[in-house]
Motif scaffolding. Sequence first.
Motif, PDB file in Angstrom:
ATOM      1  N   CYS A 125       0.802  -1.146   0.085  1.00 20.62           N
ATOM      2  CA  CYS A 125       0.003  -0.034   0.001  1.00 20.62           C
ATOM      3  C   CYS A 125       0.816   1.182  -0.015  1.00 20.62           C
ATOM      4  N   ARG A 126       0.667   2.253  -0.645  1.00 18.54           N
ATOM      5  CA  ARG A 126       1.290   3.715  -0.879  1.00 18.54           C
ATOM      6  C   ARG A 126      -0.022   4.579  -0.712  1.00 18.54           C
ATOM      7  N   PHE A 127       0.587   5.759  -0.125  1.00 18.37           N
ATOM      8  CA  PHE A 127      -0.240   6.708   0.314  1.00 18.37           C
ATOM      9  C   PHE A 127       0.171   8.105  -0.124  1.00 18.37           C
ATOM     10  N   TYR A 128      -0.812   8.865  -0.525  1.00 18.19           N
ATOM     11  CA  TYR A 128      -0.341  10.188  -1.082  1.00 18.19           C
ATOM     12  C   TYR A 128      -0.419  11.351   0.256  1.00 18.19           C
ATOM     13  N   PRO A 129       0.373  12.400   0.395  1.00 13.44           N
ATOM     14  CA  PRO A 129      -0.206  13.204   1.489  1.00 13.44           C
ATOM     15  C   PRO A 129      -1.741  13.496   1.470  1.00 13.44           C
ATOM     16  N   VAL A 130      -2.546  13.694   2.493  1.00 13.70           N
ATOM     17  CA  VAL A 130      -3.739  13.946   2.236  1.00 13.70           C
ATOM     18  C   VAL A 130      -3.932  15.345   1.705  1.00 13.70           C
ATOM     19  N   ALA A 131      -5.279  15.674   0.991  1.00  9.60           N
ATOM     20  CA  ALA A 131      -5.575  16.678   0.577  1.00  9.60           C
ATOM     21  C   ALA A 131      -6.734  17.484   1.304  1.00  9.60           C
ATOM     22  N   GLU A 132      -6.723  18.744   1.359  1.00 12.42           N
ATOM     23  CA  GLU A 132      -7.853  19.350   2.175  1.00 12.42           C
ATOM     24  C   GLU A 132      -8.759  20.033   0.763  1.00 12.42           C
ATOM     25  N   ASN A 133      -9.944  19.713   1.278  1.00 14.27           N
ATOM     26  CA  ASN A 133     -10.954  20.092   0.070  1.00 14.27           C
ATOM     27  C   ASN A 133     -11.986  21.040   0.541  1.00 14.27           C
ATOM     28  N   ILE A 134     -12.463  21.841  -0.382  1.00 13.81           N
ATOM     29  CA  ILE A 134     -13.415  22.828  -0.457  1.00 13.81           C
ATOM     30  C   ILE A 134     -14.250  22.576  -1.350  1.00 13.81           C
ATOM     31  N   HIS A 135     -15.713  22.094  -1.073  1.00 21.16           N
ATOM     32  CA  HIS A 135     -16.951  22.068  -2.194  1.00 21.16           C
ATOM     33  C   HIS A 135     -17.781  23.284  -2.192  1.00 21.16           C
ATOM     34  N   ILE A 136     -18.008  23.585  -3.396  1.00 22.77           N
ATOM     35  CA  ILE A 136     -18.972  24.651  -3.566  1.00 22.77           C
ATOM     36  C   ILE A 136     -20.223  24.178  -4.142  1.00 22.77           C
ATOM     37  N   ASN A 137     -21.450  24.163  -3.610  1.00 23.00           N
ATOM     38  CA  ASN A 137     -22.588  23.613  -4.192  1.00 23.00           C
ATOM     39  C   ASN A 137     -22.492  22.129  -4.459  1.00 23.00           C
ATOM     40  N   GLY A 138     -21.800  21.524  -3.397  1.00 20.53           N
ATOM     41  CA  GLY A 138     -21.645  19.787  -3.656  1.00 20.53           C
ATOM     42  C   GLY A 138     -20.626  19.475  -4.668  1.00 20.53           C
ATOM     43  N   ILE A 139     -19.844  20.521  -5.294  1.00 21.33           N
ATOM     44  CA  ILE A 139     -18.865  19.956  -6.351  1.00 21.33           C
ATOM     45  C   ILE A 139     -17.668  20.524  -5.778  1.00 21.33           C
ATOM     46  N   LEU A 140     -16.675  19.521  -5.914  1.00 26.00           N
ATOM     47  CA  LEU A 140     -15.276  19.895  -5.499  1.00 26.00           C
ATOM     48  C   LEU A 140     -14.777  21.454  -6.214  1.00 26.00           C
ATOM     49  N   HIS A 141     -14.256  22.351  -5.332  1.00 29.08           N
ATOM     50  CA  HIS A 141     -13.721  23.450  -6.045  1.00 29.08           C
ATOM     51  C   HIS A 141     -12.425  23.570  -6.075  1.00 29.08           C
ATOM     52  N   LEU A 142     -11.758  23.189  -4.594  1.00 25.17           N
ATOM     53  CA  LEU A 142     -10.631  23.388  -4.527  1.00 25.17           C
ATOM     54  C   LEU A 142      -9.776  22.186  -3.475  1.00 25.17           C
ATOM     55  N   SER A 143      -8.514  21.571  -3.933  1.00 25.44           N
ATOM     56  CA  SER A 143      -7.976  20.504  -3.429  1.00 25.44           C
ATOM     57  C   SER A 143      -6.449  20.922  -3.012  1.00 25.44           C
ATOM     58  N   ARG A 144      -6.203  21.047  -1.907  1.00 26.06           N
ATOM     59  CA  ARG A 144      -4.726  21.091  -1.547  1.00 26.06           C
ATOM     60  C   ARG A 144      -4.069  20.026  -0.882  1.00 26.06           C
ATOM     61  N   PRO A 145      -3.019  19.403  -1.279  1.00 23.92           N
ATOM     62  CA  PRO A 145      -2.477  18.517  -0.434  1.00 23.92           C
ATOM     63  C   PRO A 145      -1.621  19.146   0.665  1.00 23.92           C
ATOM     64  N   ARG A 146      -1.560  18.570   1.649  1.00 24.78           N
ATOM     65  CA  ARG A 146      -1.096  19.100   2.923  1.00 24.78           C
ATOM     66  C   ARG A 146       0.084  18.177   3.409  1.00 24.78           C
ATOM     67  N   LEU A 147       1.222  18.729   3.128  1.00 26.42           N
ATOM     68  CA  LEU A 147       2.458  17.797   3.368  1.00 26.42           C
ATOM     69  C   LEU A 147       2.551  17.716   5.042  1.00 26.42           C
ATOM     70  N   HIS A 148       2.658  16.568   5.524  1.00 25.69           N
ATOM     71  CA  HIS A 148       2.937  16.339   7.013  1.00 25.69           C
ATOM     72  C   HIS A 148       1.768  16.736   7.814  1.00 25.69           C
ATOM     73  N   ASP A 149       0.794  16.763   7.170  1.00 19.59           N
ATOM     74  CA  ASP A 149      -0.381  16.892   8.191  1.00 19.59           C
ATOM     75  C   ASP A 149      -0.626  15.804   9.278  1.00 19.59           C
ATOM     76  N   PHE A 150      -1.247  16.334  10.628  1.00 20.03           N
ATOM     77  CA  PHE A 150      -1.137  15.594  11.570  1.00 20.03           C
ATOM     78  C   PHE A 150      -2.343  14.691  11.343  1.00 20.03           C
ATOM     79  N   MET A 151      -2.976  14.527  10.488  1.00 17.58           N
ATOM     80  CA  MET A 151      -4.168  13.741  10.215  1.00 17.58           C
ATOM     81  C   MET A 151      -3.575  12.503   9.253  1.00 17.58           C
TER      82      MET A 151
END
Lengths: 360, 360
Positions: free
Chosen positions: B195-221
Amino acid sequence: MKKIGVVGGGQLGQMLALAGIPLGLEFIFLEPSADACAARLGRQIAAEYDDIEGLERLAVETDLVTFEFENFPVQAARHLATLTDLAPGVRALDVAQDRLNEKALFRELDIPVADFAAIDSQDDLDKAVTRLGLPAVLKTRRLGYDGKGQKVLRTRADAEGAFEELGAVPLILESFVPFNRELSLIAVRGRDGECRFYPVAENIHINGILHLSRPRLHDFMQEQAQTHARRVLESLDYVGALGFEFFQVDDYLLANEIAPRVHNTGHWTIEGAVTSQFENHLRAVLGLPLGATAALAHAAMVNFIGEMPAIEPVLHLPGARWHDYHKDPRPGRKVGHVTLLSDSPRRLEQQIAQVEALMR
Amino acid sequence: MKKIGVVGGGQLGQMLALAGIPLGLEFIFLEPSADACAARLGRQIAAEYDDIEGLERLAVETDLVTFEFENFPVQAARHLATLTDLAPGVRALDVAQDRLNEKALFRELDIPVADFAAIDSQDDLDKAVTRLGLPAVLKTRRLGYDGKGQKVLRTRADAEGAFEELGAVPLILESFVPFNRELSLIAVRGRDGECRFYPVAENIHINGILHLSRPRLHDFMQEQAQTHARRVLESLDYVGALGFEFFQVDDYLLANEIAPRVHNTGHWTIEGAVTSQFENHLRAVLGLPLGATAALAHAAMVNFIGEMPAIEPVLHLPGARWHDYHKDPRPGRKVGHVTLLSDSPRRLEQQIAQVEALMR
């Protein structure tokens, strides 16, 4: 949606299309070969590069035309340029196709070159050997690539009959200068005259064919290379990406040759730079803003010559990215490459050594 | 040369093919639409996703089959899996297509989820509202995407007649948990179980549709997300890339949903990671070694919804990489995205703001 015409349909065309499809572009390739690897990424006009009807169709069916190899006949290019927007221009082709024109341009622009002489007969050659001394390299002026059409002259005896040996065509004799490194620079110039440069790459050729290319971040030769390249780009009113090969002799660069197209020593930019040479070439010819040329990691590119190695052991290397040109194996043919990425120069060197071991 | 069959021919198929062609692959898409954007990168079998003849042709003409959307009918997938190697498997589809199955799997695997209830009637709904409290979100169990088939219930009045309103189909009521962030994780599992994993991404949806996705390097989650994803991958004996969406509530994650395919919140990996999610999905299904998932820079992805903005001002941003899906504009449709790269988180935020300003 813009349609881009490309003269040639080899791996450079394939990589241009892979970069251009995300830009919203469509591609049409003028390419006689039935198994052209770029054709799967667009449409193909199956005709010779100088076929008038083919050129006219290419011009009519696209918004602008570029080329992916520098031996596109100048006469054909000149005709095409009357029909459509051709970038880079005819002048760049004309210079790059003849080593004598190339060297003359370098001299005119005060870019250092090894001493050279035009050779149109065995008599010219004998005189030039006396003047330049030995060793020297005798090359065909036109249509040489990957070390073809060249002969190294080490002794007077090597020069005997060499004019006939290379086909009794126009030749050039170049003084052989012992050099420290072969360096190349990928430069790109936009329609507004903006120039951008990638980090210089250090190259190793084997049997005249590029084997290994390693971008050198913050190399002390970077600025000198850029100064020379900028002069050439501006003098030719160039639009697009250009590959510029140099020999480094101690602390200065001797210009070797230019290729008016995307260049094998810039393939590492696909994954190793913010914007690849392929995307920046397209941005330039389309009149779009150029993208950042900064490196994202330490990178190296190793060519696969003749045949692809087994994929699995190569992909076991942590930063390996595979590039298969979908070409039939054939000795001396560039059939693919691998890009290696690492955040550590030392681990990168280890990965290069591992790839080289897998190719044996 | 391996031939990959893909069920679906949208932008995810296009990006799979752009990643796969350099791996030496050819693609055949099973896709009914005449203007499928992936089709230009391979061949198309123009048939419905559950067309038996189409599925059989796809199986015969390719070496293995994958899918690029999770609503590939399970019955059809089950038939296909008897004919060829299908990855990810039928079980992953079966779970991901029904929010109730999904939530049940999360519970079974001790992955925290918001409280939920199955709703098969208005009576079920009324009882569940009492038990779960409000606010809560009522969703169709099947075929929901981009915020479609959902209703937020804030008051008892919102619940009245809501079962009919959402089509009187099987529904699920989910307790609405105030969350700090929407996070997602792209996970990939190889045939050997790696198994491999990418850095988690923080996402913002607008009207239920993904608007912005930002990978967070070294996120505590990161670790928590990986632990949950690994359980799902192993439980499903999953092969390929999987998108896993979470809500972060203070210091823990609630599982929201999984998508058994490459995922919109992983598009930044095309240029922002050593190996993209698309390449790693293909490596996984082919049984090749997985590539490194490390980020190469700070990155963000902004979706273009409905129509593409003007290209030129976006490409003026230094680290912008354009992705046009070659789709006709239509309200609410994902037609492209831009990836922004920077070595500075602060400059990246500025670039995001600039792109957002250009989209208005």
